[in-house]
Design an enzyme around this catalytic site. Structure first.
Site, short mmCIF file in Angstrom:
data_model
loop_
_atom_site.label_atom_id
_atom_site.label_comp_id
_atom_site.label_asym_id
_atom_site.label_seq_id
_atom_site.Cartn_x
_atom_site.Cartn_y
_atom_site.Cartn_z
N GLY A 42 0.80 -1.23 0.00
CA GLY A 42 0.00 0.00 0.00
C GLY A 42 0.82 1.27 0.00
N LYS A 53 11.02 7.21 5.59
CA LYS A 53 11.95 6.96 6.70
C LYS A 53 13.35 6.65 6.18
N THR A 146 -8.89 0.14 1.19
CA THR A 146 -8.36 0.83 0.02
C THR A 146 -7.61 2.12 0.36
N SER A 148 -6.04 5.76 1.42
CA SER A 148 -6.33 7.19 1.24
C SER A 148 -5.49 7.76 0.10
N ALA A 184 1.90 22.50 7.64
CA ALA A 184 2.92 22.13 8.64
C ALA A 184 2.46 20.91 9.43
N ILE A 187 3.66 15.21 7.11
CA ILE A 187 4.37 15.04 5.83
C ILE A 187 5.24 16.26 5.55
N MET A 322 -4.95 8.49 10.50
CA MET A 322 -4.48 7.80 9.28
C MET A 322 -3.06 7.32 9.53
N ALA A 324 -0.39 3.76 9.89
CA ALA A 324 -0.23 2.36 9.48
C ALA A 324 -0.55 1.40 10.61
N HIS A 448 20.73 2.46 33.46
CA HIS A 448 21.53 3.68 33.32
C HIS A 448 22.78 3.36 32.52
P1 FAD Z 1 -3.03 1.98 2.08
O1 FAD Z 1 -1.69 1.74 2.63
O2 FAD Z 1 -3.28 3.27 1.40
O3 FAD Z 1 -3.32 0.78 1.07
C1 FAD Z 1 -4.45 0.73 0.28
C2 FAD Z 1 -4.16 -0.14 -0.92
O4 FAD Z 1 -5.38 -0.38 -1.61
C3 FAD Z 1 -3.23 0.48 -1.95
O5 FAD Z 1 -2.16 -0.37 -2.22
C4 FAD Z 1 -4.10 0.68 -3.18
O6 FAD Z 1 -3.39 0.49 -4.40
C5 FAD Z 1 -5.14 -0.40 -2.98
N1 FAD Z 1 -6.41 -0.15 -3.66
C6 FAD Z 1 -7.19 0.97 -3.59
N2 FAD Z 1 -8.33 0.80 -4.29
C7 FAD Z 1 -8.25 -0.46 -4.81
C8 FAD Z 1 -9.13 -1.23 -5.62
N3 FAD Z 1 -10.32 -0.77 -6.00
N4 FAD Z 1 -8.73 -2.47 -5.98
C9 FAD Z 1 -7.53 -2.97 -5.59
N5 FAD Z 1 -6.68 -2.29 -4.81
C10 FAD Z 1 -7.04 -1.06 -4.42
N6 FAD Z 1 1.83 6.12 8.86
C11 FAD Z 1 2.52 5.71 9.93
O7 FAD Z 1 1.93 5.08 10.82
N7 FAD Z 1 3.86 5.97 10.06
C12 FAD Z 1 4.54 6.66 9.13
O8 FAD Z 1 5.74 6.88 9.27
C13 FAD Z 1 3.84 7.12 8.00
N8 FAD Z 1 4.48 7.81 7.04
C14 FAD Z 1 3.79 8.21 5.94
C15 FAD Z 1 4.47 8.96 4.98
C16 FAD Z 1 3.81 9.41 3.85
C17 FAD Z 1 4.55 10.20 2.83
C18 FAD Z 1 2.43 9.07 3.68
C19 FAD Z 1 1.70 9.51 2.44
C20 FAD Z 1 1.74 8.35 4.62
C21 FAD Z 1 2.42 7.92 5.78
N9 FAD Z 1 1.78 7.21 6.78
C22 FAD Z 1 2.46 6.82 7.88
C23 FAD Z 1 0.35 6.86 6.68
C24 FAD Z 1 0.21 5.40 6.22
O9 FAD Z 1 0.84 5.25 4.97
C25 FAD Z 1 -1.27 5.04 6.12
O10 FAD Z 1 -1.93 5.31 7.33
C26 FAD Z 1 -1.42 3.55 5.80
O11 FAD Z 1 -0.77 3.22 4.61
C27 FAD Z 1 -2.91 3.18 5.70
O12 FAD Z 1 -3.01 1.82 5.43
P2 FAD Z 1 -4.26 1.23 4.64
O13 FAD Z 1 -4.03 -0.24 4.59
O14 FAD Z 1 -5.50 1.73 5.22
O15 FAD Z 1 -4.19 1.84 3.17
P1 NAI Z 2 -1.76 16.62 8.28
O1 NAI Z 2 -3.20 16.54 8.50
O2 NAI Z 2 -0.80 15.98 9.22
O3 NAI Z 2 -1.31 18.14 8.17
C1 NAI Z 2 -1.85 19.01 7.23
C2 NAI Z 2 -1.53 20.43 7.64
O4 NAI Z 2 -1.89 21.28 6.58
C3 NAI Z 2 -2.30 20.89 8.88
O5 NAI Z 2 -1.41 21.51 9.75
C4 NAI Z 2 -3.33 21.85 8.31
O6 NAI Z 2 -3.69 22.87 9.21
C5 NAI Z 2 -2.57 22.40 7.11
N1 NAI Z 2 -3.41 22.93 6.04
C6 NAI Z 2 -4.58 22.42 5.57
N2 NAI Z 2 -5.02 23.16 4.53
C7 NAI Z 2 -4.10 24.14 4.35
C8 NAI Z 2 -3.97 25.21 3.42
N3 NAI Z 2 -4.88 25.40 2.47
N4 NAI Z 2 -2.90 26.03 3.51
C9 NAI Z 2 -1.96 25.83 4.48
N5 NAI Z 2 -2.03 24.83 5.38
C10 NAI Z 2 -3.08 23.99 5.30
O7 NAI Z 2 -1.54 16.05 6.79
P2 NAI Z 2 -0.26 15.57 6.01
O8 NAI Z 2 0.97 16.14 6.57
O9 NAI Z 2 -0.58 15.80 4.57
O10 NAI Z 2 -0.27 14.02 6.31
C11 NAI Z 2 -1.41 13.22 5.99
C12 NAI Z 2 -1.52 12.06 6.92
O11 NAI Z 2 -0.51 11.10 6.67
C13 NAI Z 2 -1.35 12.47 8.36
O12 NAI Z 2 -2.60 12.78 8.91
C14 NAI Z 2 -0.78 11.25 9.01
O13 NAI Z 2 -1.82 10.52 9.56
C15 NAI Z 2 -0.15 10.47 7.87
N6 NAI Z 2 1.31 10.50 8.02
C16 NAI Z 2 1.87 9.99 9.15
C17 NAI Z 2 3.22 10.04 9.33
C18 NAI Z 2 3.79 9.53 10.59
O14 NAI Z 2 3.10 8.83 11.32
N7 NAI Z 2 5.05 9.82 10.91
C19 NAI Z 2 4.12 10.60 8.33
C20 NAI Z 2 3.42 11.15 7.19
C21 NAI Z 2 2.08 11.06 7.06
#
Ligand code: FAD
Ligand code: NAI
Length: 469
Positions: A42, A53, A146, A148, A184, A187, A322, A324, A448
């Site tokens: 995913g 990471k 599926t 986000s 901010a 991501i 949202m 993992a 420690h």
């Molecule tokens: P997803 O991982 O989005 O998987 C959904 C899958 O469904 C995808 O592979 C997609 O191709 C498939 N799919 C969709 N529709 C269909 C369909 N109709 N048929 C077949 N397949 C389909 N979370 C953390 O906890 N720690 C982190 O460090 C972290 N870093 C992140 C960094 C970034 C840049 C981003 C964008 C997200 C990050 N997240 C992190 C968030 C994390 O990726 C999501 O919360 C997690 O992947 C959600 O898992 P999921 O299984 O719900 O969906």
């Molecule tokens: P986010 O929800 O963490 O942050 C979005 C930021 O954008 C908020 O501070 C919001 O106030 C701001 N914002 C919204 N609309 C705006 C606008 N029009 N102009 C300026 N600022 C605006 O969303 P982000 O960073 O896109 O990450 C999405 C999700 O992915 C997170 O909610 C998180 O759950 C997941 N994620 C988790 C990670 C982790 O666990 N380390 C790493 C990366 C993503």
């Protein structure tokens, strides 16, 4: 129509879907997954957690070698960046992880169907492969996992070169001179840190008056100061009203969030990171009548069941953080419930980590949430400047804060900014899961010299009896 019916088909093999499928197979259910990507894992493994990471790790070492190795008496000569190689390192990490999921699916005898899944009727899924061919499968239970997709900013087109989402920001071919980050949140701050460390001038524009709006306010303020010292610039209470791509990059129009005089900034790359939205395109939910809420999330009950019998949903596509690990835990709980066992996710104890340096981690309630709920609480705080190991390592930015119920001393939340915060938080998470008091943590012998002693001292601090401050 193909083959005998499955007990369970999971659509999407992100952390929610593949974990759900594995647990179901472990429990003896005949299980299949449907995934439209070529690789499993995913968003998280392909374009999220894992590649980000890998780049955070590599860029941190790059910066350390440039700025701090000399202080430690390590002489390595001039640090140079080989971005292509660094991207190769990232891709190896992704490959290793996605292949690992493929192996686990096979090991658990789960059928993996590649293609886009559409629910054509309760208990029935049509899978369309890339070549357009279709197959139909039957299942007693269907799980929507599926995930986000990126939230778009109205009027701003993401081309993944000049105006990028997190996906494009993980594959830039050169270090941008100037990177403007919109949002901010997690991501923006993680990927903004990557490119700043590699040499970009990074400006983060945030609509609200603070960074990481969901987090404890005190942590957010200190984190902003630390990132500011590292060179990241912030424009808070500011909105982006337009992004126009030019020959040289992009011209961004900003104005105060409350309205006022607009200004323009010329930058090389713009990262749009303003949140993510549930992804259900093409799933056929309308046809079978699965209800969604006003944010497009699939509505489920406490057992992850939608309003249509036999159809369930987990992960980013439903309400909640949202993350993992949240998706994974829901996958396990749901598989157990479908197999007739009791599954459970404790939403009060889901850790949240920002993998910058220092890291930021939290679990449970923030001070602001406790105030809003009218709960009386005591605060124990301990700075890393007073922790022996942090001092020895020369990494003393940050602190541990533990919030405990004023009447019962039960731990209600913990917030850490500092080295290894993402690992340290789990001690408190386990304590909270067991309903521990701050006294319980304080009485637990901590080795420690470790950073974890700062957690113990913060727990002692709840009763104002920390030893080292
Ligand atoms: P997803 O991982 O989005 O998987 C959904 C899958 O469904 C995808 O592979 C997609 O191709 C498939 N799919 C969709 N529709 C269909 C369909 N109709 N048929 C077949 N397949 C389909 N979370 C953390 O906890 N720690 C982190 O460090 C972290 N870093 C992140 C960094 C970034 C840049 C981003 C964008 C997200 C990050 N997240 C992190 C968030 C994390 O990726 C999501 O919360 C997690 O992947 C959600 O898992 P999921 O299984 O719900 O969906
Ligand atoms: P986010 O929800 O963490 O942050 C979005 C930021 O954008 C908020 O501070 C919001 O106030 C701001 N914002 C919204 N609309 C705006 C606008 N029009 N102009 C300026 N600022 C605006 O969303 P982000 O960073 O896109 O990450 C999405 C999700 O992915 C997170 O909610 C998180 O759950 C997941 N994620 C988790 C990670 C982790 O666990 N380390 C790493 C990366 C993503």
């Amino acid at each position: 129509m193909s083959d005998a019916p499955y007990d369970l088909i999971v659509i999407g093999t992100g952390p929610g879907g593949y974990v759900c499928a594995i647990r179901a197979a472990q429990l003896g259910l005949k299980t299949a997954v449907v995934e439209k990507r070529k690789t499993h894992g995913g968003t998280c493994l392909n374009v999220g957690c894992i590649p980000s990471k890998a780049l955070l790790h590599a860029s941190h070492l790059f910066e350390e070698s440039k700025k701090h190795f000399a202080d430690l008496g390590i002489v390595v000569g001039e640090t140079k960046l080989d971005l292509q190689k660094m991207m190769g390192f990232k891709s190896e990490g992704v490959d290793g992880n996605t292949k690992g999921v493929e192996f686990l699916l096979k090991k658990n005898k789960i059928d993996a169907h590649q293609g886009t899944g559409r629910i054509t009727a309760p208990g029935q899924i049509e899978v369309t492969a890339d070549d357009g061919s279709t197959k139909t499968f039957q299942a007693k239970s269907i799980v929507i996992a599926t995930g986000s997709d990126v939230t778009r900013l109205r009027g701003v087109e993401i081309d993944e070169r000049t105006v990028v989402s997190s996906t494009g920001a993980l594959t830039l071919e050169t270090v941008p001179g100037k990177l403007l980050v919109i949002g901010a949140g997690v991501i923006g701050l993680e990927l903004g840190s990557v490119w700043r460390r590699l040499g970009a001038e990074v400006t983060v524009v945030e609509y609200l008056d603070r960074i990481l709006p969901g987090m404890d306010v005190e942590i957010g303020k200190q984190f902003q100061r630390i990132l500011g010292k590292q060179g990241m610039q912030f424009r808070l209470s500011t909105k982006v009203t337009g992004v126009e791509t030019t020959n040289a990059g992009a011209r961004v129009t900003l104005e105060p969030a409350a309205g006022g005089t607009p200004e323009t900034l010329d930058v090389d790359v713009v990262l749009v990171s303003i949140g993510r939205v549930p992804y259900t395109d093409g799933l056929g939910l309308e046809g079978v009548g699965v209800a969604k809420d006003d944010k497009g999330r699939v509505v489920v009950d406490a057992h992850y069941a939608t309003n249509v019998p036999g159809i369930y949903a987990i992960g980013d596509v439903i309400a909640g953080p949202m993350l993992a690990h949240k998706a994974e835990d829901e996958g396990i709980a749901l598989a157990e419930m479908i197999a007739g066992k009791g599954g459970h996710v404790n939403y009060g104890v889901i850790p949240n980590v920002v993998y910058t340096f220092p890291e930021v981690a939290s679990v449970g309630k923030s001070e602001e949430e406790l105030k809003a709920e009218g709960v009386s609480y005591s605060v124990g705080k301990f700075p890393f400047t007073a922790n022996g190991r942090a001092k020895a390592n020369g990494q003393t930015d940050g602190f541990v804060k533990i919030l405990a119920d004023a009447a019962t001393d039960r731990v209600l939340g913990a917030h850490i900014i500092g080295p290894e915060a993402g690992n340290l938080i789990h001690e408190v998470a386990v304590a909270m899961e067991f309903g521990a008091s701050s006294e319980d943590i304080a009485r637990t012998c901590h080795a420690h010299p470790t950073l974890a002693e700062a957690v113990k001292e913060a727990a002692l601090g709840v009763e104002k009896r920390a030893i080292h401050m």
